[in-house]
Design a protein around this motif. Structure first.
Motif, PDB file in Angstrom:
ATOM      1  N   GLN A   1      -4.538   6.046  42.584  1.00 35.10           N
ATOM      2  CA  GLN A   1      -4.490   6.446  41.178  1.00 35.10           C
ATOM      3  C   GLN A   1      -3.411   7.494  40.935  1.00 35.10           C
ATOM      4  O   GLN A   1      -2.766   7.496  39.879  1.00 35.10           O
ATOM      5  CB  GLN A   1      -5.859   6.970  40.714  1.00 35.10           C
ATOM      6  N   LEU A   2      -3.192   8.369  41.908  1.00 34.80           N
ATOM      7  CA  LEU A   2      -2.096   9.342  41.789  1.00 34.80           C
ATOM      8  C   LEU A   2      -0.764   8.621  41.608  1.00 34.80           C
ATOM      9  O   LEU A   2       0.089   9.032  40.823  1.00 34.80           O
ATOM     10  CB  LEU A   2      -2.024  10.232  43.032  1.00 34.80           C
ATOM     11  N   ASN A   3      -0.590   7.532  42.357  1.00 35.88           N
ATOM     12  CA  ASN A   3       0.663   6.760  42.282  1.00 35.88           C
ATOM     13  C   ASN A   3       0.889   6.161  40.900  1.00 35.88           C
ATOM     14  O   ASN A   3       2.022   5.859  40.524  1.00 35.88           O
ATOM     15  CB  ASN A   3       0.656   5.634  43.323  1.00 35.88           C
ATOM     16  N   GLU A   4      -0.193   5.980  40.141  1.00 38.94           N
ATOM     17  CA  GLU A   4      -0.084   5.377  38.802  1.00 38.94           C
ATOM     18  C   GLU A   4       0.294   6.397  37.727  1.00 38.94           C
ATOM     19  O   GLU A   4       0.590   6.027  36.593  1.00 38.94           O
ATOM     20  CB  GLU A   4      -1.420   4.723  38.425  1.00 38.94           C
ATOM     21  N   GLN A   5       0.246   7.682  38.073  1.00 39.92           N
ATOM     22  CA  GLN A   5       0.547   8.724  37.088  1.00 39.92           C
ATOM     23  C   GLN A   5       2.059   8.874  36.899  1.00 39.92           C
ATOM     24  O   GLN A   5       2.844   8.557  37.790  1.00 39.92           O
ATOM     25  CB  GLN A   5      -0.041  10.074  37.543  1.00 39.92           C
ATOM     26  N   ASN A   6       2.438   9.402  35.750  1.00 43.04           N
ATOM     27  CA  ASN A   6       3.851   9.701  35.495  1.00 43.04           C
ATOM     28  C   ASN A   6       4.127  11.170  35.784  1.00 43.04           C
ATOM     29  O   ASN A   6       3.465  12.048  35.209  1.00 43.04           O
ATOM     30  CB  ASN A   6       4.200   9.394  34.029  1.00 43.04           C
ATOM     31  N   PHE A   7       5.064  11.441  36.668  1.00 44.44           N
ATOM     32  CA  PHE A   7       5.404  12.826  36.992  1.00 44.44           C
ATOM     33  C   PHE A   7       6.804  12.870  37.603  1.00 44.44           C
ATOM     34  O   PHE A   7       7.311  11.855  38.094  1.00 44.44           O
ATOM     35  CB  PHE A   7       4.389  13.435  37.968  1.00 44.44           C
ATOM     36  N   ASN A   8       7.408  14.055  37.559  1.00 41.22           N
ATOM     37  CA  ASN A   8       8.700  14.249  38.222  1.00 41.22           C
ATOM     38  C   ASN A   8       8.505  14.407  39.719  1.00 41.22           C
ATOM     39  O   ASN A   8       9.032  13.647  40.512  1.00 41.22           O
ATOM     40  CB  ASN A   8       9.415  15.483  37.655  1.00 41.22           C
ATOM     41  N   GLU A   9       7.757  15.451  40.095  1.00 38.65           N
ATOM     42  CA  GLU A   9       7.474  15.697  41.510  1.00 38.65           C
ATOM     43  C   GLU A   9       5.982  15.839  41.727  1.00 38.65           C
ATOM     44  O   GLU A   9       5.251  16.282  40.834  1.00 38.65           O
ATOM     45  CB  GLU A   9       8.174  16.988  41.981  1.00 38.65           C
ATOM     46  N   LEU A  10       5.540  15.465  42.939  1.00 36.75           N
ATOM     47  CA  LEU A  10       4.127  15.560  43.295  1.00 36.75           C
ATOM     48  C   LEU A  10       3.927  16.702  44.290  1.00 36.75           C
ATOM     49  O   LEU A  10       4.635  16.799  45.292  1.00 36.75           O
ATOM     50  CB  LEU A  10       3.653  14.232  43.908  1.00 36.75           C
ATOM     51  N   HIS A  11       2.968  17.566  43.993  1.00 39.95           N
ATOM     52  CA  HIS A  11       2.621  18.690  44.864  1.00 39.95           C
ATOM     53  C   HIS A  11       1.167  18.503  45.297  1.00 39.95           C
ATOM     54  O   HIS A  11       0.298  18.281  44.445  1.00 39.95           O
ATOM     55  CB  HIS A  11       2.781  20.024  44.134  1.00 39.95           C
ATOM     56  N   ILE A  12       0.893  18.594  46.603  1.00 41.70           N
ATOM     57  CA  ILE A  12      -0.466  18.364  47.090  1.00 41.70           C
ATOM     58  C   ILE A  12      -0.969  19.594  47.845  1.00 41.70           C
ATOM     59  O   ILE A  12      -0.394  19.991  48.865  1.00 41.70           O
ATOM     60  CB  ILE A  12      -0.536  17.109  47.981  1.00 41.70           C
TER      61      ILE A  12
END
Length: 405
Positions: free
Chosen positions: A308-319
């Motif tokens: 589901q994270l992969n389906e979100q729109n974002f510039n960069e991903l921080h975990i």
């Protein structure tokens, strides 16, 4: 004792899975049976639904409770673990048991607990059953703590048994294969009591089928029975499977004297958080940057969340990630995206894995980032390095999420 002193005694004096891991797992129901007898069998004084499973049992329990609340019933809800306050484990219509009730129950029964060396979990189950009986709930939704067959909750005879997704978690206690784990979960299936299975998993279907035949009961696969998709305020994609299990459970309860309308079902699923106070399931903590936390902590649960994270729109991903020290990292770390920025931390419990050790283990899977002294420090660092259009995900462990919600 004060409420704080009572909790300290419960948490530190007695074995508890949350603190110790598998050494707290007891492989029989002798203590629980002695306890309910001592308490004058409170578990026989209310109707119940029993919910087991590796993933989804907490959400499903809250959904069933919310729907029944919408229909006007007085609904007990027993779940574990808690996120912020112990009292979250025991609720009636979304309201936590009072501090006074917790203190009084422990004070009234402390001698018995000490004599029988009851575990934290056994005491808490007794407290919930006693409270629900005393408050005369119409029905209680009882979530299994660990496994099923030998879980302390497994002294009830429910109206319906529910089993959600099965995955390889707690293998030290429940078995090394899906079939072994499914057999432990199937231990909640009772003679002539219908069982709802949330989804078909080909490799373990026969386990549930055989157990239902042995117990002369009907088995319902919610994924087959419920064809509609329901809207819910729980936004994780994985909640569709849980909602179908909840709806099928309600359909069965309606054949047993309960009266729940379609609008109660619809409103119950739309108001789970408001009605029950559920936290930490695809929970949005901030909008810019978008910060989402989720308590998923094993391979199957994390796979849903990361997809589901992969389906979100974002510039960069921080975990922001932390885990407990018995987590099978070889099964979960390969699921995480290599192109995210990582902030490794240790949840504030003794079972938490050291953040630097987690960083080293993650590096083997090309997951790169700094380690931090606490969950809060890791989250603050993630915020500092994020722009408004980035996404920050916080997870890896229930105990990490507990520190941010």
């Amino acid at each position: 004792m004060t409420y704080k002193a009572t909790l300290n005694w419960m948490f530190t004096q007695l074995p508890m899975y949350q603190r110790q891991g598998k050494t707290a797992f007891k492989k029989d129901l002798t203590n629980t049976l002695a306890l309910v007898k001592h308490l004058d069998n409170p578990h026989l004084k209310f109707k119940s639904v029993h919910v087991a499973g590796t993933n989804g049992k907490g959400s499903t329990s809250h959904m069933i409770a919310s729907i029944l609340q919408e229909a006007g019933y007085k609904v007990g809800l027993y779940t574990s673990p808690h996120l912020k306050d112990f009292r979250e484990r025991i609720k009636i219509n979304g309201n936590c048991i009072s501090k006074k009730e917790v203190v009084q129950f422990i004070n009234d029964n402390k001698t018995f607990f000490e004599q029988h060396q009851l575990s934290f979990f056994e005491m808490t189950v007794g407290m919930a059953f006693n409270y629900f009986a005393k408050q005369k709930v119409d029905i209680a939704i009882i979530e299994v703590g660990l496994g099923g067959r030998l879980d302390s909750t497994n002294v009830i005879t429910p109206e319906v048994s529910v089993i959600t997704n099965i995955g390889l978690d707690h293998v030290q206690m429940l078995g090394n294969t899906l079939s072994e784990i499914a057999l432990e979960k199937a231990g909640i299936i009772k003679e002539h009591i219908p069982v709802v299975i949330s989804e078909k998993q080909e490799e373990i279907q026969s386990v549930f089928l055989n157990k239902s035949l042995e117990k002369n009961t009907s088995i319902y696969y919610a994924s087959d029975e419920i064809v509609s998709d329901y809207q819910s305020d729980l936004k994780g994609n994985y909640q569709q499977k849980n909602s179908k299990a909840a709806v099928q459970t309600i359909h069965i309860l309606n054949t047993k004297g309960f009266h729940v309308s379609n609008s109660d079902i619809k409103n119950g699923l739309l108001n789970v958080i408001k009605n029950t106070g559920l936290l930490g399931r695809w929970q949005v903590l901030n909008e810019e940057p978008l910060i989402i936390c989720d308590t998923a902590h094993n391979r199957e649960g994390l796979a849903y969340v990361l997809n589901q994270l992969n389906e979100q729109n974002f510039n960069e991903l921080h975990i922001v990630i932390g885990v407990v020290n018995d987590k099978d990292l070889e099964r979960v770390l390969p699921l995480f995206p290599k192109d995210a920025n990582y902030y490794f931390c240790k949840p504030n419990i003794s079972r938490g894995l050291d953040a630097e050790e987690l960083q080293k283990r993650a590096f083997c899977y090309q997951l790169k980032g700094e380690f931090y002294d606490s969950v809060q420090q890791a989250l603050e660092a993630a915020k500092l390095h994020s722009s408004a259009n980035d996404l920050i995900f916080v997870g890896g462990s229930t105990f990490v999420v507990a520190e941010v919600v």
